[in-house]
Design an enzyme around this catalytic site. Structure first.
Site, PDB file in Angstrom:
ATOM      1  N   GLU A   3       9.241 -13.890 -11.729  1.00  0.00           N
ATOM      2  CA  GLU A   3       8.422 -12.734 -11.361  1.00  0.00           C
ATOM      3  C   GLU A   3       8.075 -11.849 -12.540  1.00  0.00           C
ATOM      4  O   GLU A   3       7.029 -11.226 -12.552  1.00  0.00           O
ATOM      5  CB  GLU A   3       9.063 -11.931 -10.224  1.00  0.00           C
ATOM      6  CG  GLU A   3      10.399 -11.353 -10.514  1.00  0.00           C
ATOM      7  CD  GLU A   3      11.009 -10.638  -9.308  1.00  0.00           C
ATOM      8  OE1 GLU A   3      10.275 -10.204  -8.418  1.00  0.00           O
ATOM      9  OE2 GLU A   3      12.237 -10.494  -9.279  1.00  0.00           O
ATOM     10  N   ARG A  34       5.090   0.255  -5.930  1.00  0.00           N
ATOM     11  CA  ARG A  34       5.033  -0.576  -4.723  1.00  0.00           C
ATOM     12  C   ARG A  34       4.084  -1.763  -4.893  1.00  0.00           C
ATOM     13  O   ARG A  34       4.121  -2.702  -4.116  1.00  0.00           O
ATOM     14  CB  ARG A  34       4.575   0.279  -3.533  1.00  0.00           C
ATOM     15  CG  ARG A  34       5.528   1.390  -3.198  1.00  0.00           C
ATOM     16  CD  ARG A  34       4.918   2.360  -2.209  1.00  0.00           C
ATOM     17  NE  ARG A  34       4.815   1.783  -0.881  1.00  0.00           N
ATOM     18  CZ  ARG A  34       5.759   1.840   0.045  1.00  0.00           C
ATOM     19  NH1 ARG A  34       6.890   2.450  -0.220  1.00  0.00           N
ATOM     20  NH2 ARG A  34       5.587   1.306   1.227  1.00  0.00           N
ATOM     21  N   LYS A  71       6.538  -3.944  -4.285  1.00  0.00           N
ATOM     22  CA  LYS A  71       7.950  -3.584  -4.206  1.00  0.00           C
ATOM     23  C   LYS A  71       8.452  -3.637  -2.772  1.00  0.00           C
ATOM     24  O   LYS A  71       9.559  -4.063  -2.494  1.00  0.00           O
ATOM     25  CB  LYS A  71       8.134  -2.163  -4.774  1.00  0.00           C
ATOM     26  CG  LYS A  71       9.575  -1.671  -4.759  1.00  0.00           C
ATOM     27  CD  LYS A  71      10.411  -2.440  -5.739  1.00  0.00           C
ATOM     28  CE  LYS A  71      11.862  -2.057  -5.725  1.00  0.00           C
ATOM     29  NZ  LYS A  71      12.702  -3.111  -6.329  1.00  0.00           N
ATOM     30  N   HIS A  87      20.402 -35.314  -8.414  1.00  0.00           N
ATOM     31  CA  HIS A  87      19.655 -35.860  -7.285  1.00  0.00           C
ATOM     32  C   HIS A  87      18.151 -35.609  -7.428  1.00  0.00           C
ATOM     33  O   HIS A  87      17.422 -35.631  -6.436  1.00  0.00           O
ATOM     34  CB  HIS A  87      20.186 -35.270  -5.976  1.00  0.00           C
ATOM     35  CG  HIS A  87      21.652 -35.561  -5.787  1.00  0.00           C
ATOM     36  ND1 HIS A  87      22.108 -36.773  -5.362  1.00  0.00           N
ATOM     37  CD2 HIS A  87      22.746 -34.808  -6.038  1.00  0.00           C
ATOM     38  CE1 HIS A  87      23.445 -36.756  -5.334  1.00  0.00           C
ATOM     39  NE2 HIS A  87      23.846 -35.560  -5.747  1.00  0.00           N
ATOM     40  N   CYS A 121       0.819  -1.212   0.000  1.00  0.00           N
ATOM     41  CA  CYS A 121       0.000   0.000   0.000  1.00  0.00           C
ATOM     42  C   CYS A 121       0.854   1.263   0.000  1.00  0.00           C
ATOM     43  O   CYS A 121       1.881   1.318   0.674  1.00  0.00           O
ATOM     44  CB  CYS A 121      -0.885   0.039   1.224  1.00  0.00           C
ATOM     45  SG  CYS A 121      -1.869  -1.422   1.466  1.00  0.00           S
ATOM     46  N   ASN A 163      -1.919   1.589   5.889  1.00  0.00           N
ATOM     47  CA  ASN A 163      -0.993   0.613   5.321  1.00  0.00           C
ATOM     48  C   ASN A 163      -0.573  -0.278   6.484  1.00  0.00           C
ATOM     49  O   ASN A 163      -0.084   0.211   7.484  1.00  0.00           O
ATOM     50  CB  ASN A 163       0.210   1.372   4.731  1.00  0.00           C
ATOM     51  CG  ASN A 163       1.308   0.449   4.251  1.00  0.00           C
ATOM     52  OD1 ASN A 163       1.138  -0.757   4.200  1.00  0.00           O
ATOM     53  ND2 ASN A 163       2.440   1.037   3.887  1.00  0.00           N
ATOM     54  N   GLY A 164      -0.802  -1.592   6.361  1.00  0.00           N
ATOM     55  CA  GLY A 164      -0.435  -2.496   7.455  1.00  0.00           C
ATOM     56  C   GLY A 164      -1.565  -3.462   7.739  1.00  0.00           C
ATOM     57  O   GLY A 164      -2.511  -3.579   6.951  1.00  0.00           O
ATOM     58  N   LYS A 166      14.106 -13.918 -11.049  1.00  0.00           N
ATOM     59  CA  LYS A 166      13.797 -12.822 -11.970  1.00  0.00           C
ATOM     60  C   LYS A 166      12.856 -13.305 -13.071  1.00  0.00           C
ATOM     61  O   LYS A 166      11.883 -12.640 -13.400  1.00  0.00           O
ATOM     62  CB  LYS A 166      15.064 -12.259 -12.641  1.00  0.00           C
ATOM     63  CG  LYS A 166      15.969 -11.407 -11.802  1.00  0.00           C
ATOM     64  CD  LYS A 166      15.495  -9.983 -11.583  1.00  0.00           C
ATOM     65  CE  LYS A 166      14.797  -9.872 -10.252  1.00  0.00           C
ATOM     66  NZ  LYS A 166      15.635  -9.660  -9.115  1.00  0.00           N
ATOM     67  N   TRP A 192      -2.947  -2.697  -1.627  1.00  0.00           N
ATOM     68  CA  TRP A 192      -2.543  -4.066  -1.998  1.00  0.00           C
ATOM     69  C   TRP A 192      -3.295  -4.968  -1.036  1.00  0.00           C
ATOM     70  O   TRP A 192      -3.047  -4.959   0.164  1.00  0.00           O
ATOM     71  CB  TRP A 192      -1.023  -4.200  -1.832  1.00  0.00           C
ATOM     72  CG  TRP A 192      -0.450  -5.464  -2.380  1.00  0.00           C
ATOM     73  CD1 TRP A 192      -0.019  -5.673  -3.664  1.00  0.00           C
ATOM     74  CD2 TRP A 192      -0.196  -6.688  -1.675  1.00  0.00           C
ATOM     75  NE1 TRP A 192       0.473  -6.950  -3.792  1.00  0.00           N
ATOM     76  CE2 TRP A 192       0.378  -7.602  -2.588  1.00  0.00           C
ATOM     77  CE3 TRP A 192      -0.394  -7.117  -0.363  1.00  0.00           C
ATOM     78  CZ2 TRP A 192       0.754  -8.896  -2.236  1.00  0.00           C
ATOM     79  CZ3 TRP A 192      -0.025  -8.412  -0.005  1.00  0.00           C
ATOM     80  CH2 TRP A 192       0.542  -9.272  -0.942  1.00  0.00           C
ATOM     81  N   GLU A 243      18.962 -16.392  -8.392  1.00  0.00           N
ATOM     82  CA  GLU A 243      18.482 -15.039  -8.695  1.00  0.00           C
ATOM     83  C   GLU A 243      17.928 -14.978 -10.126  1.00  0.00           C
ATOM     84  O   GLU A 243      16.901 -14.353 -10.373  1.00  0.00           O
ATOM     85  CB  GLU A 243      19.630 -14.034  -8.470  1.00  0.00           C
ATOM     86  CG  GLU A 243      19.356 -12.603  -8.858  1.00  0.00           C
ATOM     87  CD  GLU A 243      18.173 -11.955  -8.143  1.00  0.00           C
ATOM     88  OE1 GLU A 243      17.619 -12.537  -7.200  1.00  0.00           O
ATOM     89  OE2 GLU A 243      17.783 -10.849  -8.577  1.00  0.00           O
TER      90      GLU A 243
HETATM   91  C1  F6R Z   1      12.786  -9.660  -6.339  1.00  0.00           C
HETATM   92  C2  F6R Z   1      12.541  -8.708  -5.275  1.00  0.00           C
HETATM   93  C3  F6R Z   1      12.147  -9.242  -3.944  1.00  0.00           C
HETATM   94  C4  F6R Z   1      12.867  -8.447  -2.842  1.00  0.00           C
HETATM   95  C5  F6R Z   1      12.358  -8.881  -1.454  1.00  0.00           C
HETATM   96  C6  F6R Z   1      13.106  -8.191  -0.345  1.00  0.00           C
HETATM   97  O1  F6R Z   1      13.170  -9.014  -7.514  1.00  0.00           O
HETATM   98  O2  F6R Z   1      12.634  -7.536  -5.464  1.00  0.00           O
HETATM   99  O3  F6R Z   1      12.396 -10.604  -3.827  1.00  0.00           O
HETATM  100  O4  F6R Z   1      14.234  -8.668  -2.962  1.00  0.00           O
HETATM  101  O5  F6R Z   1      10.998  -8.593  -1.351  1.00  0.00           O
HETATM  102  O6  F6R Z   1      12.947  -6.813  -0.417  1.00  0.00           O
HETATM  103  P1  F6R Z   1      13.942  -5.811   0.297  1.00  0.00           P
HETATM  104  O7  F6R Z   1      15.275  -5.995  -0.333  1.00  0.00           O
HETATM  105  O8  F6R Z   1      13.360  -4.463   0.033  1.00  0.00           O
HETATM  106  O9  F6R Z   1      13.962  -6.179   1.748  1.00  0.00           O
END
Ligand code: F6R
Length: 612
Positions: free
Chosen positions: A492, A27, A607, A508, A2, A100-101, A489, A74, A485
């Protein structure tokens, strides 16, 4: 998650709040809304969908007013819908609130209020809290501020709230616990938001509100109080952020812009810290705590998602260079399983946003148990940065694309410098290796530039494989977390099911998945695992899997076996992840774009994950 925006001052609030909400779109959200007060009363508009849908819904309506609060939601309690969107209005119609929360004990309060005859027009915990405030205000015949204070003492959970009363067109009341809130200080006006991006063009002077503080915000006055009604002195911070940092600057997407920014963001992260000519690494947070860090019995990296992958790479680097045992923990697991924390343990918290709820709470409990907390954070002034005992910023600038790219390489740069400094202090690294690794790090921005100079090959590979339903990402050693990673990527951004594995683990189990339809991405740069990974590639080819490789420029063996290859310049294996990760970022970007997806705002993602 949010997003929250508020304005009070001489300007029209609507355009400021709407533009601010658009800046917070990154976000992640599913509905939006706004409340405005003017001389004829309070107007509340809310809509499922995008901020542009909200704008459409307000066409021809009364949007005037010098005080306004807006929200992007959100969904947590209740599906995305117009009625669940914020702001919510109290039963008596006087109060409007955004939140927010999550209020964890909302159900019992809702029951209490229902027994008194309160009606609820949404499924949200926010509407419960708002009516709880109204109820307290009426029963105690007290001010809104006082009612809020009483309510906040009763509730369990996390919140950042903005609250307005239609009978008072010169006050926004705000409060936070666990969800971010920053107040921008203008001349005769104030801005409130989840982060500073909504108001960066109006003021650079900000106050970060702390947990358990209430802000009474008027056009020309800001009063901060704690829940005990004692005044607090607002601490004004000057932001070092330009408007250009939150705009696309000619790129089609923020994600692409941020990938291409990496030569300069990594350079900025190293600048003034990595002094190769004098063999010095200057980082005040480490210098001031070098005894604690160098004498740590154990280091625990705590993070989520991409930041957790940075922690995994750092585990390899720290153990190699500093000879300190390292564990890497998912914050969400660490916080709930009563971990053993002993004196002499150092927690390194890694977070782009600095607001991730799981990481934040994990740190709070580790801190309470006496651990020393070192934050590796990107967002300046964020909650994690502030609760850490010491830290080092990654200086990647605002990251708007939901998928983390430049923040990840910033984290790696900081963690590498940190390991080098600690190793030097402990005497676990030779002078030659130390200087050599400094030079390797210093060379990274130019090498990243080389990778980014021509991305047409990566784009073509993305288009070739875009319809694959699944993908496997494999790597060994320092490149194993890079494979994880890469898989994250791709998942997502393109919604392709992808798994990351240590290449040797494949035998395995995962090798059963290999067919001539499965793309297998190998991170196979020239390092001490190279011969082994060549064998792993052969094992996949023997089963007719399609191999996409990330290989070192000049290598001919891997490219001769792979169906497609993306090249990166040669680098020491400790530093190589800073390079090998870049083609994988681009691969997922181009696959997402080829599939027609919104790569900056992938479905269901936020985000800044400010709820557990
Ligand atoms: C993936 C991504 C998320 C963040 C995770 C942690 O591309 O962005 O997996 O890495 O939500 O977020 P932070 O780093 O803000 O604690």
């Amino acid at each position: 998650m949010c997003g929250i925006v508020g304005y009070i001052g001489p300007r029209e609030a609507y355009p400021i709040v709407i533009k601010g909400l658009k800046r917070l779109e990154y976000r992640g959200y599913d509905s939006a809304g706004i409340s405005l007060i003017n001389s004829s009363g309070m107007n509340v508009y809310k809509k499922k969908g995008k901020v542009t849908d909200l704008e459409e819904a307000t066409l021809g309506k009364d949007i005037s007013g010098h005080i306004g609060i807006g929200h992007t939601r959100w969904a947590t309690h209740g599906e995305p819908s117009d009625r669940n969107a914020h702001p919510h209005t109290s039963n008596d119609g006087s109060l409007s609130m955004i939140h927010n929360g999550i209020i964890e004990n909302y159900a019992s309060i809702k029951q209490e209020l229902s027994n008194k005859g309160y009606q609820f027009s949404s499924d949200t915990d926010t509407e419960v809290l708002l009516n709880f405030i109204q109820d307290i205000k009426q029963n105690n015949n007290c001010s809104l501020e006082e009612a809020l204070r009483i309510a906040l003492k009763r509730i369990v959970g996390a919140y950042c709230i903005l609250l307005i009363d239609k009978n008072d067109n010169n006050t926004i009341i705000a409060a936070r616990k666990g969800s971010p809130l920053v107040i921008g200080i203008g001349k005769g006006e104030h801005f409130l938001a989840s982060d500073a991006t909504p108001f960066i063009e109006y003021t650079k002077e900000v106050v970060y509100v702390n947990d358990y503080e209430i802000a009474i915000v008027r056009a020309d006055e800001l009063i901060l109080k704690n829940l005990g009604n004692e005044k607090q002195t607002p601490f004004i911070t000057k932001l070092d952020m330009e408007l250009a940092a939150v705009e696309k600057g000619g790129y089609k997407h923020f994600m692409l812009k941020e990938i291409h920014e990496q030569p300069s963001t990594i350079f900025d992260c190293l600048r003034g810290r990595l002094l190769t000519h004098s063999g010095e690494i200057r980082m005040a947070g480490i210098d001031n705590n070098i005894d604690k860090l160098a004498n740590a019995n154990r280091i625990v990296m705590v993070a989520c998602g991409t930041s957790w992958h940075a922690g995994l790479i750092a585990e390899y680097v720290f153990e190699e260079l500093c000879r300190i045992p390292v564990e890497v923990e998912y914050a969400s697991e660490f916080r709930y399983r009563n971990p053993v924390i002993n004196e002499g343990d150092v927690i390194i918290a890694i977070s782009q946003s600095g607001e991730t709820a799981d990481t934040l709470v994990a740190l709070e409990s580790a801190k309470a148990k006496g651990a020393f907390i070192f934050g590796v954070v990107n967002a300046v002034g964020s909650s994690i940065a502030r609760i850490s005992h010491a830290g080092a910023y990654t200086h990647a600038g605002p990251e708007i694309g939901v998928a983390s790219t430049k923040a990840f390489t910033g984290q790696l740069a900081v963690l590498n410098m940190m390991a080098l400094k600690i190793a030097k202090a402990k005497g676990t690294i030779t002078e030659d290796r130390y200087i050599n690794l400094m030079k390797e790090l210093e060379a990274v921005p130019e090498k990243v530039k080389e990778i980014l100079a021509d991305t047409s090959n990566i784009k073509a590979i993305a288009e070739k494989y875009k319809d694959a339903p699944d993908a496997l990402f494999l790597g060994r050693g320092y490149n194993f977390p890079v494979a994880l990673e890469g898989a994250l990527k791709l998942k997502e951004i393109s919604y392709i099911h992808a798994e990351g594995y240590p290449a040797a683990e494949m035998k395995h189990g995962p090798i059963a998945l290999v067919t001539d339809k499965l793309p297998v991405v190998f991170v196979a740069t020239k390092d001490s695992y190279y011969e082994k990974i060549v064998s792993n590639v052969q094992e996949i080819k023997a089963r007719k899997g399609m191999v996409i490789a990330v290989a070192t420029v000049g290598d001919t063996v891997i490219p001769s076996m792979a169906d497609d290859t993306m090249f990166v310049p040669d680098a020491d294996e400790l530093i190589a992840p800073l390079l090998s990760t870049i083609p994988l970022q681009l691969l997922s970007y181009y696959v997402g774009v080829a599939k027609g997806y919104n790569v900056d705002m992938p479905r269901n993602l936020a985000k800044s994950v400010t709820v557990e």
